[in-house]
Structure formats: structure tokens, C-alpha cells
Motif scaffolding. Structure first.
Motif, PDB file in Angstrom:
ATOM      1  N   ASP A 194      -9.354  -1.736  -8.383  1.00  0.00           N
ATOM      2  CA  ASP A 194      -8.280  -1.129  -7.605  1.00  0.00           C
ATOM      3  C   ASP A 194      -7.598  -0.030  -8.402  1.00  0.00           C
ATOM      4  N   HIS A 195      -7.037   0.908  -7.698  1.00  0.00           N
ATOM      5  CA  HIS A 195      -6.223   1.976  -8.282  1.00  0.00           C
ATOM      6  C   HIS A 195      -4.802   1.731  -7.802  1.00  0.00           C
ATOM      7  N   VAL A 196      -3.900   1.501  -8.751  1.00  0.00           N
ATOM      8  CA  VAL A 196      -2.495   1.301  -8.399  1.00  0.00           C
ATOM      9  C   VAL A 196      -1.688   2.493  -8.883  1.00  0.00           C
ATOM     10  N   THR A 197      -0.623   2.774  -8.159  1.00  0.00           N
ATOM     11  CA  THR A 197       0.218   3.923  -8.465  1.00  0.00           C
ATOM     12  C   THR A 197       1.687   3.511  -8.399  1.00  0.00           C
ATOM     13  N   LYS A 198       2.497   4.106  -9.232  1.00  0.00           N
ATOM     14  CA  LYS A 198       3.928   3.795  -9.214  1.00  0.00           C
ATOM     15  C   LYS A 198       4.653   4.936  -8.499  1.00  0.00           C
ATOM     16  N   ARG A 199       5.241   4.590  -7.359  1.00  0.00           N
ATOM     17  CA  ARG A 199       5.974   5.573  -6.552  1.00  0.00           C
ATOM     18  C   ARG A 199       7.361   5.037  -6.263  1.00  0.00           C
ATOM     19  N   ASP A 200       8.349   5.879  -6.483  1.00  0.00           N
ATOM     20  CA  ASP A 200       9.747   5.495  -6.249  1.00  0.00           C
ATOM     21  C   ASP A 200      10.077   4.171  -6.935  1.00  0.00           C
ATOM     22  N   ASP A 229      -5.174   8.605 -16.906  1.00  0.00           N
ATOM     23  CA  ASP A 229      -4.643   9.762 -17.638  1.00  0.00           C
ATOM     24  C   ASP A 229      -3.232  10.148 -17.236  1.00  0.00           C
ATOM     25  N   GLN A 230      -2.920  10.032 -15.958  1.00  0.00           N
ATOM     26  CA  GLN A 230      -1.588  10.416 -15.483  1.00  0.00           C
ATOM     27  C   GLN A 230      -0.664   9.206 -15.529  1.00  0.00           C
ATOM     28  N   PRO A 231       0.514   9.325 -16.163  1.00  0.00           N
ATOM     29  CA  PRO A 231       1.454   8.191 -16.192  1.00  0.00           C
ATOM     30  C   PRO A 231       1.767   7.695 -14.767  1.00  0.00           C
ATOM     31  N   GLY A 232       1.890   6.377 -14.629  1.00  0.00           N
ATOM     32  CA  GLY A 232       2.162   5.791 -13.324  1.00  0.00           C
ATOM     33  C   GLY A 232       0.927   5.571 -12.490  1.00  0.00           C
ATOM     34  N   GLU A 233      -0.254   5.697 -13.085  1.00  0.00           N
ATOM     35  CA  GLU A 233      -1.522   5.457 -12.400  1.00  0.00           C
ATOM     36  C   GLU A 233      -2.347   4.516 -13.268  1.00  0.00           C
ATOM     37  N   ALA A 234      -2.918   3.477 -12.672  1.00  0.00           N
ATOM     38  CA  ALA A 234      -3.706   2.533 -13.449  1.00  0.00           C
ATOM     39  C   ALA A 234      -4.883   2.006 -12.639  1.00  0.00           C
ATOM     40  N   LYS A 235      -5.926   1.630 -13.355  1.00  0.00           N
ATOM     41  CA  LYS A 235      -7.093   0.964 -12.774  1.00  0.00           C
ATOM     42  C   LYS A 235      -6.941  -0.516 -13.097  1.00  0.00           C
ATOM     43  N   VAL A 236      -7.119  -1.356 -12.078  1.00  0.00           N
ATOM     44  CA  VAL A 236      -7.007  -2.799 -12.268  1.00  0.00           C
ATOM     45  C   VAL A 236      -8.302  -3.444 -11.779  1.00  0.00           C
ATOM     46  N   ARG A 237      -8.894  -4.237 -12.657  1.00  0.00           N
ATOM     47  CA  ARG A 237     -10.065  -5.024 -12.291  1.00  0.00           C
ATOM     48  C   ARG A 237      -9.662  -6.495 -12.298  1.00  0.00           C
ATOM     49  N   CYS A 238     -10.236  -7.255 -11.379  1.00  0.00           N
ATOM     50  CA  CYS A 238      -9.949  -8.690 -11.350  1.00  0.00           C
ATOM     51  C   CYS A 238     -11.059  -9.417 -10.605  1.00  0.00           C
ATOM     52  N   PHE A 239     -11.070 -10.716 -10.784  1.00  0.00           N
ATOM     53  CA  PHE A 239     -11.922 -11.586  -9.985  1.00  0.00           C
ATOM     54  C   PHE A 239     -11.112 -12.032  -8.779  1.00  0.00           C
ATOM     55  N   PHE A 240     -11.801 -12.378  -7.696  1.00  0.00           N
ATOM     56  CA  PHE A 240     -11.095 -12.960  -6.552  1.00  0.00           C
ATOM     57  C   PHE A 240     -11.885 -14.132  -6.002  1.00  0.00           C
ATOM     58  N   PHE A 285       0.818  -1.213   0.000  1.00  0.00           N
ATOM     59  CA  PHE A 285       0.000   0.000   0.000  1.00  0.00           C
ATOM     60  C   PHE A 285       0.852   1.264   0.000  1.00  0.00           C
ATOM     61  N   ALA A 286       0.398   2.266  -0.741  1.00  0.00           N
ATOM     62  CA  ALA A 286       0.969   3.607  -0.619  1.00  0.00           C
ATOM     63  C   ALA A 286       0.696   4.081   0.807  1.00  0.00           C
ATOM     64  N   ASP A 287       1.537   4.992   1.313  1.00  0.00           N
ATOM     65  CA  ASP A 287       1.370   5.482   2.690  1.00  0.00           C
ATOM     66  C   ASP A 287      -0.038   6.013   2.951  1.00  0.00           C
ATOM     67  N   ASP A 288      -0.623   6.681   1.953  1.00  0.00           N
ATOM     68  CA  ASP A 288      -1.973   7.225   2.092  1.00  0.00           C
ATOM     69  C   ASP A 288      -3.013   6.329   1.426  1.00  0.00           C
ATOM     70  N   GLY A 289      -2.624   5.106   1.084  1.00  0.00           N
ATOM     71  CA  GLY A 289      -3.518   4.166   0.416  1.00  0.00           C
ATOM     72  C   GLY A 289      -4.656   3.716   1.326  1.00  0.00           C
ATOM     73  N   TRP A 290      -5.691   3.183   0.717  1.00  0.00           N
ATOM     74  CA  TRP A 290      -6.849   2.730   1.478  1.00  0.00           C
ATOM     75  C   TRP A 290      -7.508   1.540   0.816  1.00  0.00           C
ATOM     76  N   PHE A 291      -8.309   0.828   1.607  1.00  0.00           N
ATOM     77  CA  PHE A 291      -9.154  -0.204   1.035  1.00  0.00           C
ATOM     78  C   PHE A 291     -10.568  -0.040   1.540  1.00  0.00           C
ATOM     79  N   GLU A 292     -11.505  -0.490   0.728  1.00  0.00           N
ATOM     80  CA  GLU A 292     -12.923  -0.472   1.088  1.00  0.00           C
ATOM     81  C   GLU A 292     -13.411  -1.902   0.965  1.00  0.00           C
ATOM     82  N   HIS A 293     -13.995  -2.392   2.050  1.00  0.00           N
ATOM     83  CA  HIS A 293     -14.384  -3.790   2.122  1.00  0.00           C
ATOM     84  C   HIS A 293     -15.747  -3.887   2.777  1.00  0.00           C
TER      85      HIS A 293
END
Length: 173
Positions: free
Chosen positions: A122-128, A89-100, A38-46
């Protein structure tokens, strides 16, 4: 709207490894591995926990799951598959859908069962240089309307299955 950049094959593999790091961390009570997803400010909703944001809140939530309901959690495996990864739209940001699917080892009976299934967005981000979860949204299928069916639905008129009340469930010794 299509982003003006593309996820590379390496990005896609790193994102899939992010999901593996997350699953290994939460399913084996490896706090540092779980938080590393998780990013430091990341979150999950469950469904059951609601929204949990930031490493401190995620850590507290996981500790509660691992320790307060250990008989539910011990022997659990989260499996994610059939990924669709769309760059935002912003490089290093992506939406990921999947089954679980969540498989569970029942420690009391020594049996295995499917605990739950559903989808995630999910929203994933590329940091460092590392892909991390910015947000993770679980859509556990617990009722008909939670299945994201796109086709015409012909289930109308079928009786809705509901679990019998606990008082109606009989056990044999």
C-alpha cells in the motif's frame, strides 16, 4: 534508494490505526469509517473488483459487497499484521507491506473459517495531519505463483491441488 526522512513512532502508530479504521469500516459496513481511510483520489486494486478509484467508486463498490453478497460479507474480519513501513522520497509518503488474513463467520452453519490470506503493498500519504490510503493493492494467494517466496522453491513435481467442480461436491442432508 533511502529516503532522507524517517517515520516517527507516532507516524507508525497512526498508520497502524489507519489499517484498523479501514478494517472496522469495511467489516461492519460503516461507510463513513471505511471512506475516512482513503484519500479523496485514493484507489484500491483487488483480485475480484479490479481497480476502484475515488470515494464515489469505493462507496459504490462497498455497497455492492455489503448488500449484493451479504451472506459472504456479514461476520467477516480483515486482519493485517507484520507491517514493514518504508518512507518514500517525499516526506509524508510511505510504502507499507503487510500480511493479511480474512476470517469469516458462516451465518448458515454458525461456523468460522479462514476465507483468504495474502500480502498487501500500500501507499499511504499524510494529508491535513492524517495518514490515508493513496493506494491499496491486495495480493490474495489463490495460486502458487502469487506467494512472494524469496528462497529456493522445492515444490516442483508436486501435484497442483485444484478444487473439484461444483457438480462433484456431494452434500448430505
Amino acid at each position: 534508494m533511502t529516503a532522507d526522512w524517517k517515520l516517527t513512532a507516532e507516524d507508525r502508530l497512526e498508520i497502524m490505526e489507519l489499517y484498523a479504521r479501514y478494517a472496522w469500516g469495511i467489516d461492519l459496513a460503516d461507510e463513513e469509517m471505511a471512506l475516512s481511510a482513503f484519500a479523496d483520489d485514493g484507489w484500491f486494486e483487488h483480485l475480484w473488483q479490479g481497480r476502484v478509484q475515488g470515494h464515489d467508486a469505493i462507496r459504490e463498490n462497498l455497497r455492492s459487497l455489503w448488500n449484493d453478497r451479504q451472506h459472504w460479507w456479514y461476520g467477516r474480519q480483515h486482519l493485517m499484521d507484520h507491517f514493514i513501513m518504508d518512507p518514500l522520497d517525499q516526506p509524508g509518503e510511505a510504502k507499507v507491506r503487510c500480511f493479511f488474513q480474512i476470517l469469516q463467520f458462516n451465518v448458515d452453519y454458525g461456523t468460522n473459517f479462514v476465507f483468504g490470506i495474502g500480502t498487501r503493498t500500500d501507499h499511504v500519504t499524510k494529508r491535513d495531519g492524517r495518514w490515508l490510503f493513496q493506494s491499496l493493492t491486495v495480493n490474495a494467494w489463490t495460486s502458487l505463483d502469487q506467494v512472494p517466496w524469496q528462497g529456493e522453491l522445492h515444490l516442483k513435481g508436486r501435484p497442483k491441488y485444484t478444487m473439484p467442480p461444483a457438480s462433484d461436491v456431494h452434500r448430505t442432508a
